[in-house]
Design a protein around this motif. Sequence first.
Motif, PDB file in Angstrom:
ATOM      1  N   MET A  38      -0.926 -66.762 -48.240  1.00 51.39           N
ATOM      2  CA  MET A  38      -0.186 -65.576 -48.603  1.00 51.39           C
ATOM      3  C   MET A  38      -0.985 -64.283 -48.379  1.00 51.39           C
ATOM      4  SD  MET A  38       2.771 -64.855 -49.410  1.00 51.39           S
ATOM      5  CE  MET A  38       3.938 -64.013 -50.364  1.00 51.39           C
ATOM      6  N   GLY A  85      12.541 -62.546 -47.207  1.00 54.21           N
ATOM      7  CA  GLY A  85      11.437 -62.689 -48.154  1.00 54.21           C
ATOM      8  C   GLY A  85      11.870 -63.327 -49.460  1.00 54.21           C
ATOM      9  N   SER A 140      10.678 -66.942 -50.861  1.00 52.47           N
ATOM     10  CA  SER A 140      10.027 -67.072 -52.174  1.00 52.47           C
ATOM     11  C   SER A 140      10.812 -68.017 -53.079  1.00 52.47           C
ATOM     12  CB  SER A 140       9.861 -65.709 -52.845  1.00 52.47           C
ATOM     13  OG  SER A 140      11.117 -65.155 -53.163  1.00 52.47           O
ATOM     14  N   ASP A 157      10.104 -71.709 -52.424  1.00 54.28           N
ATOM     15  CA  ASP A 157       8.830 -72.209 -52.946  1.00 54.28           C
ATOM     16  C   ASP A 157       8.947 -72.694 -54.378  1.00 54.28           C
ATOM     17  OD1 ASP A 157       7.524 -71.716 -50.599  1.00 54.28           O
ATOM     18  OD2 ASP A 157       6.734 -69.779 -51.213  1.00 54.28           O
TER      19      ASP A 157
END
Length: 91
Positions: free
Chosen positions: A1, A81, A85, A88
Motif C-alpha cells: 500500500m 478505490g 478497499s 479487502d
Amino acid sequence: MPYVLFYLICVNIVSFVLFGLDKSRAVRRQWRISEKTLLLTALIGGSLGAEAGMLCFRHKTKHARFRIGIPAVIIVQLLIGIGLSLSDISF
C-alpha cells in the motif's frame, strides 16, 4: 500500500506541474503540452493534481473535455478505490 500512495502522490504532483507549465507556455505563446498528455496524467492517477492545476492556474477550465472529464475521472477513480478497499474486507 505505501508504494501505491507514493505513486499517487508523485503522479498528482506531475499532473499539477504539467498544467502550470502548459499555462505558462500558453501565455508566452510557446510550444505546448498536448491535451492528450494532460488527460493521460489524470487517467493514470493524477486526476486530483489535474483538477487542482486547472483551478489554481485557471487553465483549460472552458474546455468541456477538461471541465467535465477530469471530475468524471475523479469519481471513477474514487469508486474503484472504494471497491478495492471493500474487497479487502473479509467476512
